[in-house]
Scaffold this motif. Sequence first.
Motif, PDB file in Angstrom:
ATOM      1  N   ASP A 148       0.807  -1.224   0.000  1.00  0.00           N
ATOM      2  CA  ASP A 148       0.000   0.000   0.000  1.00  0.00           C
ATOM      3  C   ASP A 148       0.840   1.273   0.000  1.00  0.00           C
ATOM      4  O   ASP A 148       0.331   2.346  -0.248  1.00  0.00           O
ATOM      5  N   ASN A 149       2.130   1.127   0.328  1.00  0.00           N
ATOM      6  CA  ASN A 149       2.975   2.312   0.436  1.00  0.00           C
ATOM      7  C   ASN A 149       4.280   2.103  -0.315  1.00  0.00           C
ATOM      8  O   ASN A 149       4.700   0.974  -0.531  1.00  0.00           O
ATOM      9  N   LYS A 207      -3.410   5.265  -6.151  1.00  0.00           N
ATOM     10  CA  LYS A 207      -4.472   4.319  -6.523  1.00  0.00           C
ATOM     11  C   LYS A 207      -5.062   4.752  -7.867  1.00  0.00           C
ATOM     12  O   LYS A 207      -5.255   5.920  -8.121  1.00  0.00           O
ATOM     13  N   PRO A 243       1.703   6.901   0.342  1.00  0.00           N
ATOM     14  CA  PRO A 243       0.754   5.889  -0.109  1.00  0.00           C
ATOM     15  C   PRO A 243       0.956   5.638  -1.599  1.00  0.00           C
ATOM     16  O   PRO A 243       1.236   6.567  -2.358  1.00  0.00           O
ATOM     17  N   ARG A 244       0.836   4.399  -1.980  1.00  0.00           N
ATOM     18  CA  ARG A 244       0.950   4.057  -3.388  1.00  0.00           C
ATOM     19  C   ARG A 244      -0.241   4.672  -4.114  1.00  0.00           C
ATOM     20  O   ARG A 244      -1.380   4.578  -3.642  1.00  0.00           O
ATOM     21  N   ILE A 298       0.388  15.274  -2.051  1.00  0.00           N
ATOM     22  CA  ILE A 298       0.886  14.253  -1.144  1.00  0.00           C
ATOM     23  C   ILE A 298       2.400  14.407  -0.993  1.00  0.00           C
ATOM     24  O   ILE A 298       3.132  14.600  -1.977  1.00  0.00           O
TER      25      ILE A 298
END
Lengths: 543, 207
Positions: free
Chosen positions: A42-43, A98, A95-96, A106
């Motif tokens: 997720d990251n 999406k 965060p990856r 970010i």
Amino acid sequence: MGRRLGVVTDGAFNAALSVRLDPDVNVEDVRIGDFVVIEGRDNVFFSIVADLQLKVTDPGLSADPPREANELLTRALRGTGTYAVVQVKPMLMVPRPKDDFVDPFIRPQPVTTIPGHFALLRQATEQDYALVFGQDTHKGPLFSIGKPLTADIPVAIDLRRFIERSNGIFGQSGTGKSFLARLLLAGIIHRNVGVNLIFDMHDEYAFGKESEEGVWVKGLKQLFPTRVQIWSLDPNKREADRHVQVGLDQIEPEDVLLMAEELSLTAKAEDTIGLLVDHYREQWLRELLAMDNEAIVQFCEQSGAHPESVRALRRSLMHIRRRPYIVPQADARAVEEMVALLNQGRHIILHFPSDATTIDHMLVANIITRRVREVYQRQVEKYQETRNPAYRPRPLMITIEEAHKFLNPTVARQTIFGTIAREMRKYYVTLLVIDQRPSGIDREILSQLGTRVTGKLTEQADIEAVLTGVANRTAVRGALESLETKKQVLVMGHAVPMPLLLRTREYDEAFYRDMQRDVGEHEVPQATPETAYVDIFGEPEEE
Amino acid sequence: MGTQQPIGEIVETTSLYLVAQRLDPNTEATPRPVQPPNLGSLVWVHVPDGGRVFAVVSYGTTTGVDSQRRAVVRSHGEVLDDRVYREHPQLHRVLRTIFHAVLVGYETPQGTLHRHLPPQPPPLHYAVYPATPEETQRFSQDMRYFRLLLAVTSPVPGEQVTAAHVREIARLHPGNEEWVERAARHIARLLKRDYERLQAALEALAP
């Protein structure tokens, strides 16, 4: 996507992650201090290489390594029975994205978790560097100071954050400290993020100078002729914009006592000076130096001082009287004039004559800095009272070399420099300390330094000193110890989101051209979420 | 495939390996010793559902038909080696050549190759065929079956069978160093915890 290096196999949040290198990756392609990226689920984790290890799957291999003749065996073992592990310390994460939606606001945050097993480790790409360190756009506060060892990507530091705190440039002699300082000072001047007062004790910054490679390089005055003013203590320096004099009435007891060792003052000197000050106020030094034997006896009778002490003190302080820039009474407005120039955005280099001694450096730097800070303090108080932006002083950074003389544990509590380093930017004044023996500097001061840029250090005590107050010291220690002697530095602290090893930017024609283009065309800093936060709520509390 | 001659007939069969007796290749004109197929060579057997089971030769032996008794010495004077066979053309009737082959995979009737143990052992008395160089090459592209070869315990140690297999393929396809290198690395990965056996295997591979 950067080149794939391996996968995470083990690790701990409090230590580092073990990444097993892929068999086709040569361990020599990975360097200590490299900026690398781990792709979690997720990251995305931005990390640095803290250690490299060689491992074998069977202990028999270490006891009986394959002979040279059996090349097939050696080749077959590479990456199977023998393999390399990289210890990687995650520093920041984002965060990856999406659904391919990349949120422009970010920013990488400090890590609060770790990637799972078999997360992929890869080399960082230009986008990764840009996301973490930002990009030097030739305007604004992001200023490129070098490139990573393994990539041809300019890396920027945030000069606005840089001058928010006191900073240190360290490295043993010959590592290019003064070039690095020039680079940073030129950046501050070019990007107009603050003003500089530079105590140029060894004639390093103002004028051209021959580098160790035998090339003549430009000084700051040549790069920014109108924005840099040279004030010289040397009455014969013709290039100077102004000559500085120090009046005997400006010298305070502390200035003298700080140099007790250099002036070989006796233990009684402090008491004697106290009596002199009681009697003559700010004229104490002038009066003392003017005394003849009779006057001394008379003074001792009145004040109870010991004639021998007074004589000894007078002998010691005659050193000061003989300095060419010392006059009985100096123009008291010089400092006001200096601050006025700083307020106009001019940068001042205080040039010392080539035969200046430690006594000159300490005396002049202390007296001028104390007065400048007094004026700044008044300005800040006025600004805080009126909240009128017109009174808001420009952030001032004072550069001192051989900083341990001003900031060693015995004097750091008394000198104005110690005060400035400790109170941070409360009065809009910060320090840039340049030193080759950081272990000589008071620990408390070291721990207050915002950004540290350090070249090679060999003494363990110096390495320890530079790492004082640094988070993740074990992870960066390896990088610090691996630095080459020249043109490599480790940057860590407030002005960079995470520590990074760099080859320093060349101080050459291309750099001059960059510096002479759009000087001072400073963009109004764009509001980022952080600056907006600071504008509304003030600086967040430090940990 | 259709024109190939069988080299053996299965005389014992298990889920792990087969034992076959070498069929006599001799024509009447020149009697020669009967030998098992090369150690490490790939063989195959038809199975009733129409597919084939593949195996790697892991052991060979020639004894008298009566396994309780040793063969009788036949050499005398100048009569040595294959002249012994010429002088005694009946020999192949009293000698028996047996070979073992480790099951390493199977091919479905549709032609898909699997490199793990077949669901059924090959049927007894079925014929054993040698794989052609092309079949061998195709089968050896994926080396996962090396694990089965390395697991062989007796009588020839697994690492020796594996090395022999790699040598055999290298012999069939000269100049295929890249494959040999890949095979060596694969063996190294499988034997990562056993350097002794790895050394034995790779020393047996070195030219």
